[in-house]
Motif scaffolding. Structure first.
Motif, mmCIF file in Angstrom:
data_model
loop_
_atom_site.group_PDB
_atom_site.id
_atom_site.type_symbol
_atom_site.label_atom_id
_atom_site.label_comp_id
_atom_site.label_asym_id
_atom_site.label_seq_id
_atom_site.Cartn_x
_atom_site.Cartn_y
_atom_site.Cartn_z
ATOM 1 N N LEU A 215 0.464 -1.638 -0.083
ATOM 2 C CA LEU A 215 -0.205 -0.275 -0.570
ATOM 3 C C LEU A 215 0.758 1.015 -0.165
ATOM 4 O O LEU A 215 0.709 2.192 -0.360
ATOM 5 N N ASN A 216 1.980 1.000 1.296
ATOM 6 C CA ASN A 216 2.633 2.174 0.615
ATOM 7 C C ASN A 216 3.405 2.980 -0.750
ATOM 8 O O ASN A 216 3.761 3.830 -0.849
ATOM 9 N N ILE A 217 4.043 1.914 -1.534
ATOM 10 C CA ILE A 217 4.320 1.937 -2.691
ATOM 11 C C ILE A 217 3.064 2.252 -3.469
ATOM 12 O O ILE A 217 2.935 3.399 -4.240
ATOM 13 N N ALA A 218 1.695 1.310 -3.733
ATOM 14 C CA ALA A 218 0.383 2.557 -4.521
ATOM 15 C C ALA A 218 0.768 3.596 -4.110
ATOM 16 O O ALA A 218 -0.155 4.201 -4.941
ATOM 17 N N MET A 219 0.846 4.273 -2.704
ATOM 18 C CA MET A 219 0.240 5.586 -2.975
ATOM 19 C C MET A 219 1.178 6.649 -2.886
ATOM 20 O O MET A 219 1.110 7.255 -3.238
ATOM 21 N N ASP A 220 2.787 6.293 -2.792
ATOM 22 C CA ASP A 220 3.731 7.267 -3.149
ATOM 23 C C ASP A 220 3.517 7.444 -4.638
ATOM 24 O O ASP A 220 3.394 8.171 -5.538
ATOM 25 N N LEU A 221 2.969 6.001 -5.630
ATOM 26 C CA LEU A 221 3.470 5.987 -6.941
ATOM 27 C C LEU A 221 1.434 7.288 -7.234
ATOM 28 O O LEU A 221 1.757 7.771 -8.369
ATOM 29 N N TYR A 222 0.586 6.562 -6.296
ATOM 30 C CA TYR A 222 -0.237 7.768 -6.206
ATOM 31 C C TYR A 222 -0.272 9.199 -6.580
ATOM 32 O O TYR A 222 -0.911 9.967 -7.148
ATOM 33 N N HIS A 223 0.339 9.543 -5.187
ATOM 34 C CA HIS A 223 0.838 11.002 -5.095
ATOM 35 C C HIS A 223 1.805 11.583 -6.555
ATOM 36 O O HIS A 223 1.591 13.007 -6.653
ATOM 37 N N ALA A 224 3.129 10.614 -6.944
ATOM 38 C CA ALA A 224 3.598 11.095 -7.686
ATOM 39 C C ALA A 224 2.693 10.763 -9.274
ATOM 40 O O ALA A 224 3.614 12.276 -10.232
ATOM 41 N N ASN A 225 1.690 10.931 -9.189
ATOM 42 C CA ASN A 225 0.702 10.712 -10.447
ATOM 43 C C ASN A 225 -0.236 11.425 -11.186
ATOM 44 O O ASN A 225 -0.891 11.699 -11.678
ATOM 45 N N LYS A 226 -0.829 12.084 -9.564
ATOM 46 C CA LYS A 226 -2.449 11.864 -9.644
ATOM 47 C C LYS A 226 -2.724 13.408 -10.124
ATOM 48 O O LYS A 226 -3.560 14.383 -10.851
ATOM 49 N N GLY A 227 -1.280 14.178 -10.579
ATOM 50 C CA GLY A 227 -1.323 15.896 -11.037
ATOM 51 C C GLY A 227 -1.831 15.113 -12.554
ATOM 52 O O GLY A 227 -2.383 16.769 -12.738
ATOM 53 N N ALA A 228 -1.265 14.433 -12.733
ATOM 54 C CA ALA A 228 -1.552 14.543 -14.405
ATOM 55 C C ALA A 228 -3.040 14.647 -15.074
ATOM 56 O O ALA A 228 -3.206 14.743 -15.758
ATOM 57 N N ILE A 229 -3.426 13.830 -13.867
ATOM 58 C CA ILE A 229 -5.031 14.049 -14.368
ATOM 59 C C ILE A 229 -5.832 15.472 -14.819
ATOM 60 O O ILE A 229 -6.413 15.846 -14.983
ATOM 61 N N GLU A 230 -4.924 16.256 -13.764
ATOM 62 C CA GLU A 230 -5.301 17.793 -13.924
ATOM 63 C C GLU A 230 -4.886 18.386 -15.382
ATOM 64 O O GLU A 230 -5.629 19.606 -15.194
#
Ligand SMILES: CC(C)=CCC/C(C)=C/CC/C(C)=C/CC/C(C)=C/[C@@H]1[C@@H](COP(=O)(O)OP(=O)(O)O)[C@]1(C)CC/C=C(\C)CC/C=C(\C)CCC=C(C)C
Length: 590
Positions: free
Chosen positions: A517-532
């Motif tokens: 889950l920690n890896i998943a959350m790091d990936l999520y935070h690093a990439n969520k900006g692209a959604i915008e």
């Protein structure tokens, strides 16, 4: 819509005021009028149309209009649809629909005739008659255009926007009449009350006007259902507000020409989505038009492919199914390419091999492959998705069997697997998003680079979601003989995948779940900006945000519950309904 309704109502209302069917006492209005109509009344027309339309649109969000288009030609017997989306048409249904549509038309014509007679006679029936002759022809016109769609769509989509505002307006009108805000001439009304203070004409007026607004909205959805649903007939991109001539063209397509296979295929895809995934079915309501249809079809394809493997009795059977699917995908791809070329050069290519490959698949799988917009999608992503399923087949077939291997040996293997089954899904999904957002003008080099950057971020997000999926399903996967926790992580604690499969509730599992889950959350935070940076059109940005946030919330719940994980088989961490709705609304408003 409010503009059309207000302008259509003005001459009629003005006529009624001129002939003193009703009047406003001076103390009840502030003064300014237009065509003799007090501005308060004009405002009311706008606000009623707005309220009823908004209610209609909110309820309509839950459905894909194309799936409710009627099918008058009998479909092939193998295509029956169960569940939420019903409406599989039999000859009997077609007859019933014809009967209902004729009855509706006859009733409306009779009401217009009664209205005309009442107006002609004058006196007490004047107001009632004027309502019928004013609204009747418009309702009849809308009925003629969209009666089949109105009869096919779920009752709640028609009745709630009519009845709820009507009930509300009856109550408000009762108060207004009681207080003398307006006065109905006793000489020109039937003097029948629905209840104290509410004249029957007023009650019918609100019922009829809300029906007009709802039928108008249904006619718009009907034409959008045709325009968005049949890209072969309407190949150009369809905007959210198509020009009026295109709307009319959509309405003019005869019902007998609607492609029944496509409508049924879409119905099946929707029942699959609603039946299998709460996260994605909620998110799908945010997407619009063709993008929503294509995403639903993509979901059904991915789900069917996944089920094809998971539900096979033996590994051999699953491998065969996968290899047939892989071949059928290749044939379908080249067949689409040939078809494209054939329309350009007028040649006729042999499609026998393609048909054979598709026919070798189970019905539902074959249909979802045929429905996929393959001409838009990258072939390599579909093959990688199938490679991911192939990795699943390497596991032992059950926890007790010693056959098979555990293919996830390192974190790199876990990443590769997650890329295959979910990163690829993100690539496919975003390809559809960018395709439907394209304006038709040439894409610049920097534009292309930005698209690629977004797709790369999306792939990482897909991997993050798959990690969450794996962290959630450790026990469920163990029951199928699978363990996605990398063997070298387990070895650090002198454990093996086989031990996890034998006892997925041992305390050490929680450590691995949190590590994933920690890896998943790091990936999520690093990439969520692209959604915008995704296109806004067709609800793409909001929809992707809603889909991602809904899924990531599962990860957050798992992190919060780390100390109280279920200890009995069958229990699973889920996001509660209220929390899911809250996350969804937050994602929409962000
Ligand atoms: C709204 C809508 C209809 C979206 C459709 C999305 C879609 C096509 C999903 C297909 C999912 C699927 C069945 C894939 C097969 C392999 C598999 C099982 C993958 C796991 C999905 C979840 O499945 P599951 O059924 O187990 O989940 P629930 O029972 O509902 O809990 C996966 C976890 C993969 C899902 C991955 C994605 C949908 C890709 C996500 C990426 C983005 C949305 C792009 C983000 C964009 C940027 C720019 C960062």
């Amino acid at each position: 819509m409010p503009a059309y309704t207000v302008s259509a109502t003005i001459p009629w209302d003005s006529y009624l005021l001129k002939h003193e069917v009703w009047s406003y006492p001076d103390h009840a209005v502030i003064g300014p009028t237009y065509w003799k109509i007090p501005i308060e009344e004009l405002f009311f027309f706008g606000i009623q149309t707005y309220l009823t339309s908004v209610l209609y649109l909110v309820i309509a969000k839950s459905v894909v209009p194309t799936a409710y288009l009627p099918i008058l030609s009998p479909p092939s017997p193998s295509l029956s649809v169960e569940g939420e989306i019903s409406g599989t048409t039999t000859i009997n249904d077609s007859r019933k629909m014809r009967r209902k549509s004729v009855t509706g038309g006859v009733v409306l014509i009779a009401l217009i005739a009664i209205g005309a007679k009442l107006v002609q006679n004058g006196g007490h029936g004047t107001y009632f008659g004027l309502i019928l002759v004013w609204a009747g022809p418009v309702l009849l016109f809308l009925w003629c255009l969209s009666r089949h769609y109105i009869l096919s769509i779920s009752r709640k989509n028609v009745l709630i926007p009519i009845l709820l505002p009507t009930a509300y307006l009856w109550i408000v009108d009762t108060l207004a009449l009681k207080n003398g805000t307006w006065v109905i001439s006793p000489d020109k009304s039937l003097q029948i009350k629905l209840w104290r203070h509410l004249d029957i004409e007023e009650a019918v007026f609100f019922l009829v006007t809300n029906t007009l607004i709802t039928f108008g909205q249904l006619a718009i959805d009907h034409t959008l259902a045709v325009l968005n649903g049949f890209p072969e007939a309407f190949p150009s991109p369809i905007s959210s507000w198509p020009p009026i001539d295109l709307l009319v063209r959509g309405l003019c397509v005869p019902v007998k020409d609607y492609p029944s296979q496509r409508i049924l295929g879409l119905k099946k895809a929707i029942s699959k989505l609603y039946g299998k995934s709460r996260s994605f079915s909620l998110a799908s309501s945010v997407f619009e038009g063709r993008l929503r249809i294509d995403l639903t079809l993509l979901y059904a394809f991915c789900r069917n492919a996944d089920d094809l493997i998971d539900e096979a009795e033996t590994t051999k059977e699953a491998q065969e199914a996968l290899s047939k699917l892989s071949q059928a995908v290749c044939h379908a791809f080249s067949c689409r390419a040939c078809a494209k070329q054939a329309t350009i050069d007028g040649t006729n290519k042999d499609t026998t091999a393609h048909k054979e490959a598709v026919n070798s698949l189970p019905d539902e799988m074959a249909m979802s492959l045929e429905m996929l917009p393959l001409e838009i999608l990258p072939l390599h992503a579909i093959h990688e998705l199938l490679n991911g399923f192939d990795m699943d087949l390497q596991f032992p077939t059950s926890p007790r069997r010693s056959n098979g291997i555990f293919p996830i040996k390192t974190e790199q293997d876990l990443k590769r697997y997650s890329y295959c089954v979910a990163g690829t899904v993100a690539e496919l999904l975003l390809t559809l998003v960018f395709h439907h957002a394209a304006t038709g003008s040439e894409v610049t080099k920097s534009g292309r680079e930005e698209v690629d950057r977004c797709i790369r971020a999306g792939v990482n997000m897909g991997i993050a979601l798959q990690y969450i999926n794996i962290a959630r399903d450790i026990a469920k996967d163990a029951a199928m003989g699978r363990c996605y926790i990398p063997s070298d992580w387990l070895a650090e604690f002198k454990l093996t995948p086989r031990m996890i499969v034998a006892d997925p509730y041992m305390p050490a599992v929680e450590k691995f779940r949190q590590r994933i889950l920690n890896i998943a959350m790091d990936l999520y935070h690093a990439n969520k900006g692209a959604i915008e940076r995704l296109p806004q059109g067709s609800g793409a940005r909001k929809g992707v945000r809603a889909a991602v946030e809904n899924y990531v919330e599962i990860g957050r719940v798992l992190q919060e519950r780390q100390s109280k994980m279920p200890t009995t088989a069958g229990e699973q961490a889920t996001v509660g309904k209220a929390r899911r709705l809250w996350v969804f609304l937050k994602a929409l408003c962000a």
